[in-house]
Structure formats: structure tokens, C-alpha cells
Scaffold this motif. Structure first.
Motif, short mmCIF file in Angstrom:
data_model
loop_
_atom_site.label_atom_id
_atom_site.label_comp_id
_atom_site.label_asym_id
_atom_site.label_seq_id
_atom_site.Cartn_x
_atom_site.Cartn_y
_atom_site.Cartn_z
N UNK A 1 69.88 15.15 -6.63
CA UNK A 1 68.67 15.59 -6.88
C UNK A 1 68.67 17.10 -7.11
N UNK A 2 69.54 18.03 -6.42
CA UNK A 2 69.44 19.57 -6.58
C UNK A 2 70.25 19.75 -7.97
N UNK A 3 70.70 19.00 -8.64
CA UNK A 3 71.19 19.38 -9.99
C UNK A 3 70.21 18.98 -11.10
N UNK A 4 70.12 20.02 -11.93
CA UNK A 4 70.76 21.46 -12.20
C UNK A 4 69.55 22.10 -11.83
N UNK A 5 69.75 22.69 -10.71
CA UNK A 5 68.53 23.77 -10.13
C UNK A 5 69.06 25.16 -9.79
N UNK A 6 68.21 26.12 -10.03
CA UNK A 6 68.76 27.35 -9.34
C UNK A 6 68.43 27.35 -7.94
N UNK A 7 69.01 28.26 -6.98
CA UNK A 7 68.88 28.12 -5.56
C UNK A 7 67.40 28.34 -5.41
N UNK A 8 66.53 29.30 -6.01
CA UNK A 8 65.40 29.40 -5.87
C UNK A 8 64.44 28.33 -5.90
N UNK B 1 62.96 31.43 1.17
CA UNK B 1 62.28 32.59 1.28
C UNK B 1 63.02 33.51 0.37
N UNK B 2 62.16 34.70 0.20
CA UNK B 2 62.71 35.71 -0.66
C UNK B 2 64.03 36.44 0.07
N UNK B 3 63.86 36.63 1.62
CA UNK B 3 65.01 37.29 2.20
C UNK B 3 66.33 36.44 2.14
N UNK B 4 65.99 35.07 2.25
CA UNK B 4 67.22 34.06 1.88
C UNK B 4 67.94 34.29 0.48
N UNK B 5 66.91 34.45 -0.37
CA UNK B 5 67.50 34.68 -1.56
C UNK B 5 68.30 36.00 -1.78
N UNK B 6 67.80 36.81 -1.05
CA UNK B 6 68.70 38.18 -1.21
C UNK B 6 70.13 37.98 -0.54
N UNK B 7 70.00 37.40 0.54
CA UNK B 7 71.14 37.16 1.35
C UNK B 7 72.17 36.27 0.45
N UNK B 8 71.84 35.31 -0.15
CA UNK B 8 72.38 34.60 -1.36
C UNK B 8 73.24 35.28 -2.33
N UNK C 1 64.65 25.65 -4.42
CA UNK C 1 64.90 24.72 -3.12
C UNK C 1 63.73 25.38 -2.15
N UNK C 2 63.07 26.31 -2.35
CA UNK C 2 62.07 26.85 -1.46
C UNK C 2 62.66 27.67 -0.36
#
Length: 189
Positions: free
Chosen positions: A167-174, A179-186, A176-177
Motif C-alpha cells: 500500500x506504500x507504493x508508489x508513494x513519496x515518503x512525505x 513530520x517535517x523534521x523526520x523528512x529533513x533527516x531522511x 506517510x505522514x
């Protein structure tokens, strides 16, 4: 790369030897979904450049040779996988989003590697292999199930290339909900 030049170098080289090596590498691993090679003009006694592609069929067999059209090989935008290793002498890795070489539609994510095969400084051929991510991570599925984890493989763009949860395909990591701090770390990883 892979010392392939020495494997096909002999007094009377045969282009069939180079083709057999690429097919054998493909046969050795279920992770190799598709392979290709382009022999350069003058190598193996051939009078013109010729490209072949091989595709794994649903039954596990490898399709008959299909020639790669010159129009594709001559266009650097369509064939960076060939032109960059040919021009630079360096391997070229890239990720294709979802693409199925048999049907032409988007059914699976693959990564690809193209590399030159040299005899000294002379380019013999450029070869490449397209790898499916699904087979690469299959061995982790029991661990994921036992630990309640979900493995993700991300492209540089943070697009999810592989997930044990379809179900995560084809998604962008964003998507998945996180937060912006986690996205910066990714992004930093």
C-alpha cells in the motif's frame, strides 16, 4: 568491469562469447530482470555497432535476443545508460521508477547499472543489468513479520522504491505522514 574483457579475449573473438557472458550473469540471479549489451563497431569482427536486450520471462526463462534500435542508442537523452559509460569509461547507476520491459507499463521498480567493458583502453562493449528490488529484500520478510517492522527503500528523491507493504507504493515518503523534521533527516541520510 568484472574482468569481462579477459573472459572474451582470444585470438579469434566471437561476439557470441560476449552475449553468452551477459546471458549467464542474468541467469545466475533472479534479481536480474533484464540485461543488455551494445558491441561497438570493429569489435569481434562486426562491421557496425549492435545492441541486444534480454528479458526474463514469467516462467524464469530468458527471452530471445532483441536488437536495440540505433535511434535509441544515438539519442543521449534516451540512452544515458549506454552513452555515459561509453563516453566516460565509468559505470552508471540509475533508478527507473516503475517499468516492465515486457509490457512497457509500470508494474515494478527497478535499479539499473550500465558499465563499459574495456580491453586496455579499447571499448569492447557496454553492458547493463536491471535489478528488481523485490527479490533483493525478500530474505528480510520473516524478520519484518516477526518484529512488526516494514522495510522501505527510498530513491534520492525520497520516492519509495520498495516496501514490504504494497500500500506504500508508489508513494513519496512525505505521503506517510512523517513530520517535517523526520523528512529533513531522511533527506540528509
Amino acid at each position: 568491469c568484472l574482468n569481462l574483457a579477459s573472459a572474451v579475449k582470444e585470438e579469434r573473438p566471437d561476439p557470441g562469447d560476449a552475449i553468452a557472458i551477459v546471458r549467464n550473469i542474468m541467469s545466475a540471479s533472479d534479481d536480474v530482470y533484464c540485461s543488455w549489451m551494445v558491441m561497438e563497431t570493429g569489435t569481434y569482427g562486426i562491421g557496425e555497432r549492435i545492441g541486444y536486450s534480454f528479458v526474463r520471462e514469467d516462467d524464469g526463462g530468458i527471452s530471445a535476443l532483441r536488437e536495440i534500435p540505433d535511434a535509441i542508442l544515438d539519442d543521449p537523452a534516451q540512452s544515458a545508460w549506454y552513452n555515459i559509460p561509453r563516453r566516460t569509461g565509468q559505470a552508471f547507476f540509475y533508478t527507473l521508477d516503475m517499468y516492465d520491459f515486457r509490457s512497457g507499463d509500470g508494474t515494478q521498480y527497478i535499479g539499473a547499472l550500465g558499465f563499459p567493458v574495456l580491453d586496455g583502453h579499447r571499448l569492447l562493449f557496454v553492458a547493463g543489468f536491471h535489478l528488481t528490488y523485490e527479490h533483493t529484500f525478500r530474505f528480510l520478510q520473516p524478520w519484518e513479520t516477526a518484529n512488526g517492522q516494514c522495510l522501505l527503500l527510498l530513491a534520492d528523491s525520497l520516492l519509495i522504491l520498495y516496501s514490504s507493504d504494497p500500500s506504500f507504493l508508489p508513494l513519496h515518503i512525505t505521503g506517510l505522514g512523517f513530520g517535517s523534521e523526520s523528512e529533513r533527516r531522511f533527506q540528509a541520510a
